[in-house]
Design an enzyme around this catalytic site. Structure first.
Site, PDB file in Angstrom:
ATOM      1  N   ASP A   1       0.934  -1.072  -0.118  1.00  0.00           N
ATOM      2  CA  ASP A   1      -0.022   0.194  -0.067  1.00  0.00           C
ATOM      3  C   ASP A   1       0.885   1.335   0.075  1.00  0.00           C
ATOM      4  O   ASP A   1       1.159   1.776   0.993  1.00  0.00           O
ATOM      5  CB  ASP A   1      -0.828  -0.149   1.248  1.00  0.00           C
ATOM      6  CG  ASP A   1      -2.121   0.777   1.252  1.00  0.00           C
ATOM      7  OD1 ASP A   1      -1.968   1.716   0.276  1.00  0.00           O
ATOM      8  OD2 ASP A   1      -2.853   1.108   1.991  1.00  0.00           O
TER       9      ASP A   1
ATOM     10  N   HIS B   1     -10.274  -1.252  -7.021  1.00  0.00           N
ATOM     11  CA  HIS B   1     -10.039  -0.169  -6.091  1.00  0.00           C
ATOM     12  C   HIS B   1      -9.006   0.653  -7.036  1.00  0.00           C
ATOM     13  O   HIS B   1      -8.845   1.873  -7.043  1.00  0.00           O
ATOM     14  CB  HIS B   1      -9.483  -0.736  -4.885  1.00  0.00           C
ATOM     15  CG  HIS B   1      -9.221   0.677  -3.810  1.00  0.00           C
ATOM     16  ND1 HIS B   1     -10.202   1.298  -3.083  1.00  0.00           N
ATOM     17  CD2 HIS B   1      -7.979   1.267  -3.628  1.00  0.00           C
ATOM     18  CE1 HIS B   1      -9.444   2.286  -2.459  1.00  0.00           C
ATOM     19  NE2 HIS B   1      -8.135   2.323  -2.655  1.00  0.00           N
TER      20      HIS B   1
END
Length: 411
Positions: free
Chosen positions: A222, A319
């Protein structure tokens, strides 16, 4: 109380370790958040010696590499505390931050961090929308502090959002971070009270053999597509320019706007998904963060590629696809979050997720358009819940002898 400079500057086992002060500004970002990584591995014996300068054009804690520990805390001014009291508080806070970030002690020090160096401590101050009415400064309220729109995924607790004043604290040592939090709370006594406080964490410096983008609590890499200070348009996206026009008051020059969201991850549901389905929800491989279309972590998403079945390799609701700047008219924000874990409920469900913090020159051009698009069809939405929210105007930095917010409070 006399400043015990050397007692707070003692290194963690290396007496002569170069007390190199510096800001690792090369941050990276990713899907629902980003954790900055340093250019070189950091030996554990040097973690305590690093310092980040408090003074400067911009406040520290925005482009500074994300630290291992963080505290977010909002304060509300007490009854009768107006502009004059707020100015005195910001003056005290800035003085304390200057001392602590240099590795010195606070006034009336608690002794919590006497054995540590500054550990990359940063202290960042901001103002919430309500601050301006309470201090008689409504005419200086920036238009960019208009309330954020409602989103369908919101389940917001108003008691854990917004506030008159906001402070972001980060350090690579948990005791140093707590020490700073306690010092600022004591400084506020009689002027402001804590409205809410949140504690987060990131990977510790030196925990991996080589620099790696961090993973969030879902196990996803991330932090890949954040704007970088080296980007040609970085400053105009992240910081308020000089002469910002009618929309921006002069006191916000060099400042930025922070959107803060407490995003709970529904980890039990997420962890039931097979690996392949998790990867399709995100649009990236879990092992290394590379796009499903191939390459490495930093390979651009190939949003046009289709598989043998004729379907997009990166699903339309993935996403990474929905959040990509190229899918949002170039909208970008500098994401600098912390993970959090606040225990388990009576059923053993973890209260854990992301303290999402993003920075931009204008929330209506950064956070809002991206979140609106995510709100309409993000495959990740069933696995997260936005539980708290705040928006704060973070002015530019201050010069030695000054304090953060002086141009607003004394202008």
């Amino acid at each position: 109380m006399t400043d015990h400079y050397f007692s707070r500057r003692r290194l963690l086992g290396t007496a002569g370790a170069a007390g190199a002060a510096g800001i690792a500004a090369g941050t990276t970002g990713g899907a629902i958040g980003a954790v900055a990584v340093q250019d070189d591995p950091t030996a554990l014996t040097t973690v305590g010696s690093t310092a980040v300068m408090f003074h400067g054009k911009h406040q520290a804690g925005i482009t500074t590499a994300a630290q291992a520990r963080g505290h977010l805390v909002a304060f509300d001014l007490g009854p009768g505390a107006g502009r004059k009291a707020a100015a005195a508080l910001l003056r005290r806070w800035s003085g304390t931050a200057e001392r602590l970030t240099a590795g010195r002690t606070a006034t009336d020090d608690t002794g919590v961090a006497l054995d540590a160096g500054p550990s990359s401590l940063t202290v960042t101050f901001g103002f919430g929308r309500s601050f301006f009415g309470r201090t008689g400064l409504a005419d200086q309220l920036p238009a960019a502090l208009d309330p954020l729109p409602d989103f369908s995924s919101d389940a917001l607790d108003p008691e854990r959002g917004n506030g008159d004043l906001w402070v972001q604290l980060g350090a690579d040592d948990a005791l140093v971070a707590f020490h700073a939090l306690r010092a600022l709370q004591k400084d506020a006594a009689g002027t402001a009270r804590v409205r809410w406080q949140m504690t987060g964490f990131n990977r510790s410096a030196g925990a991996t053999a080589r620099p790696l983008t961090a993973r969030n609590l879902m196990g996803q890499v991330d932090g890949t597509n954040n704007p970088r200070p080296a980007d040609e348009d970085f400053d105009e996206r992240i910081f308020v320019p000089a002469g910002g026009g009618e929309k921006e008051p002069a006191w916000m020059e060099g400042g930025s706007y922070a959107v803060v969201r407490r995003i709970r991850m529904l980890l039990d549901d997420w962890e039931e998904l097979p690996l392949g389905e998790q990867e399709r929800v995100i649009g990236r491989r879990k092992s290394d963060g590379a796009p499903l279309t191939g390459g490495t972590e930093t390979t651009p998403l190939d949003l046009e590629r289709t598989g043998p079945d004729g379907k997009a390799v990166i699903p339309a609701n993935a996403h990474a696809r929905i959040a990509a700047p190229e899918a949002n008219g170039g909208a970008a924000m500098l994401r600098r979050p912390y993970s959090y874990h606040d225990g388990f409920d009576e059923k053993g469900v973890p209260d854990a997720g992301l303290l999402f913090i993003c920075w931009q020159a204008d929330p209506l051009k950064g956070f809002v358009p991206v979140q609106r698009k995510l709100d309409r069809g993000d495959a990740l939405s069933p696995f997260i819940r936005h539980e708290a929210s705040g928006l704060f105007a973070v002015p530019g930095g201050c010069e030695p002898g000054g304090y953060v917010g002086r141009s607003l409070l004394e202008g």
